[in-house]
Each structure stands twice: as C-alpha cells, then as structure tokens.
Design a protein around this motif. Structure first.
Motif, PDB file in Angstrom:
ATOM      1  N   ALA A 192       0.934  -1.307   0.015  1.00  0.00           N
ATOM      2  CA  ALA A 192       0.059   0.067  -0.011  1.00  0.00           C
ATOM      3  C   ALA A 192       0.941   1.146  -0.019  1.00  0.00           C
ATOM      4  N   VAL A 193       0.406   2.130  -0.877  1.00  0.00           N
ATOM      5  CA  VAL A 193       1.338   3.379  -0.914  1.00  0.00           C
ATOM      6  C   VAL A 193       0.736   4.429  -0.087  1.00  0.00           C
ATOM      7  N   VAL A 194       1.442   4.947   0.734  1.00  0.00           N
ATOM      8  CA  VAL A 194       0.819   6.200   1.609  1.00  0.00           C
ATOM      9  C   VAL A 194       1.658   7.538   1.253  1.00  0.00           C
ATOM     10  N   TYR A 195       0.932   8.759   1.346  1.00  0.00           N
ATOM     11  CA  TYR A 195       1.705   9.833   1.265  1.00  0.00           C
ATOM     12  C   TYR A 195       1.646  10.866   2.188  1.00  0.00           C
ATOM     13  N   ASN A 196       0.522  10.652   2.944  1.00  0.00           N
ATOM     14  CA  ASN A 196       0.238  11.856   3.995  1.00  0.00           C
ATOM     15  C   ASN A 196      -0.250  11.030   5.273  1.00  0.00           C
TER      16      ASN A 196
ATOM     17  N   THR B 260       6.138   4.467   1.372  1.00  0.00           N
ATOM     18  CA  THR B 260       5.989   5.811   1.536  1.00  0.00           C
ATOM     19  C   THR B 260       6.799   6.843   0.821  1.00  0.00           C
ATOM     20  N   PHE B 261       6.143   7.956   0.655  1.00  0.00           N
ATOM     21  CA  PHE B 261       6.755   9.137  -0.196  1.00  0.00           C
ATOM     22  C   PHE B 261       6.675  10.384   0.706  1.00  0.00           C
ATOM     23  N   GLY B 262       7.918  10.755   0.855  1.00  0.00           N
ATOM     24  CA  GLY B 262       8.049  12.066   1.657  1.00  0.00           C
ATOM     25  C   GLY B 262       8.634  11.709   3.079  1.00  0.00           C
TER      26      GLY B 262
ATOM     27  N   PRO C  58      13.401   8.560  -7.533  1.00  0.00           N
ATOM     28  CA  PRO C  58      12.707  10.031  -7.144  1.00  0.00           C
ATOM     29  C   PRO C  58      11.336   9.915  -7.027  1.00  0.00           C
ATOM     30  N   SER C  59      10.703   8.809  -7.719  1.00  0.00           N
ATOM     31  CA  SER C  59       9.271   8.618  -7.559  1.00  0.00           C
ATOM     32  C   SER C  59       8.822   7.347  -7.107  1.00  0.00           C
ATOM     33  N   VAL C  60       7.378   7.420  -6.503  1.00  0.00           N
ATOM     34  CA  VAL C  60       7.031   6.054  -6.330  1.00  0.00           C
ATOM     35  C   VAL C  60       7.045   4.913  -7.119  1.00  0.00           C
TER      36      VAL C  60
END
Length: 234
Positions: A167-171, A194-196, A220-222
């Motif tokens: 599962a990809v989560v950003y926030n 995770t991104f960020g 640099p990206s998901v």
C-alpha cells in the motif's frame, strides 16, 4: 496522478495496481477559518503552494464578504500554481510571482523589493509547513501561516485491504483514514511504500513498518521505487 508509469509496471511484472484515494482535500468552512482569528485584509501578500488553497482562499473571501484589493501581491510555489490564479483574478505580472517548487525559491522571488510586505501563507491542515516557516523566518519576513483546506477521510470500507501486498501512502491523513475505516487495523502481511519525510514520522508513531521509502537519489518517484523493488524481488 499520471498512471502511465504504473501501467508500464503492470505490463512488465504482471502486477495489479489499483488507485483508491484514502482521503480528499476539502476547503475549511468559514466557521473553521474564523477560529484561527485571522483578518485576511491585514496582509499585503498571499503565498500559495497548491491549487486547492487558491480555490479555498477565494471561496472564503466570498463567504466572509472580503473584497481583496487589487494591490494584493501573490507569491506561488510554481508557475502552474500561479497560472491557476487566472481562474479568480486578472493575471498581472507586476503582482504575481512564482518560484520553482521550493520555499527558498519563493523567498528568492520576494527578495529585497518585497521584503516589507506582510505575508499570509495558505496551507493544508494536515501538511507539514516546517520548511516554508524555516525559509521565511531565515529571511526575516513578516508572515503568518493559516489553514485553508483540510483532509477528509473517504469511506473505503469496501476495500479488502488485507488482499493487497503493498500500500502506498503519502500523507498522515492516509493513516487516519486507515484507522477510521478499519477498526483495530493491524498491517499483518501488508507492506507499506511511503513518499516524503512527513509520512515517515506518522508511520513510526502508528507503529507501521515501512518496506520502501521514496524519494531517494535512485528512486525519485514512487513508480521508480516500485520498479526497483519488483526487479529485485521477481
């Protein structure tokens, strides 16, 4: 979200990738905004870093019957954000300025010429504003940070979350939505991407393990991070 790179991953590795927003961004109500005890007309310059806050700002001005003076200056994080202002005002180069995506680039546009302005920085209630605060403080600018939009969890109870491998989560709002939708949620075999930096802290506080982190120099990206992971685990 551009789904093209994810389609390439599906074709190359035969994986299934679904897109499901865990939350949506909504404008604050006039009552919620007033709770911050701010007067928009006390400021001579507005800072925008996202299109959602532009819409929310002008909607609130209308609801609060605030007439924004033509002398107001606008500083935006990018050219795309600045151009979006045309939806609400006449685009004039003498009062609209934009950076290259970083808080430092906004401060560079302010420079010595606009340093005397009083800045209102519009933000998302769930986003970290430490970077822009640090940049404005270092430049010794007169500023106030105010929330104009907020994340609202979506109903995703129909999603069989445990059927997914990643599962990809950003926030941090993603984590809030998970907990609200799935009472007593535990990751189990579900791994997280995770991104960020902000989401990393939220994950640590929730006790959820991180399998893949982005951005990195290599990823640099998901999509790139997923590609490297899938290649290493095929």
């Amino acid at each position: 979200m551009d789904q093209t790179p994810y389609a390439a991953l599906t074709e190359k590795y035969g994986v299934q990738i679904d897109f499901k927003p865990f939350f949506l961004i909504e404008p604050l109500s006039s009552r919620e905004f007033r709770a911050q005890r701010l007067n928009i007309l006390d400021y001579t310059a507005i800072v925008f870093t996202a299109r959602q806050t532009i819409d929310a700002f002008f909607r609130l001005c209308e609801e609060l019957r605030v007439t924004v003076p033509e002398t107001m200056k606008y500083f935006c994080s990018t050219e795309a954000v600045a151009l979006y202002l045309q939806k609400h005002i006449v685009f004039r180069k003498r009062k609209i300025f934009f950076g290259t995506g970083t808080p430092e680039s906004i401060v560079a546009q302010i420079g010595a010429k606009h340093k005397a302005e009083k800045f209102l920085i519009t933000t998302n209630a769930a986003s970290s504003n430490l970077a822009i605060r640090a940049a404005f403080t270092a430049a010794k600018l007169d500023y106030t940070v105010a929330d104009f939009v907020k994340p609202v969890p979506q109903d995703i109870k129909d999603v069989d979350i445990k059927s997914y491998d990643l599962a990809v989560v950003y926030n941090a709002a993603d984590i809030v939505s998970l907990k609200e939708n799935f009472e007593g949620f535990e990751p189990g075999n579900l791994r997280f991407v995770t991104f960020g930096k902000q989401i990393v802290k939220a994950m640590e506080e929730a006790g959820y393990p991180i399998e893949i982190q982005a951005p990195t120099p290599e990823a640099p990206s998901v999509a790139k991070a997923l590609g490297l992971y899938l290649e290493a685990n095929k």
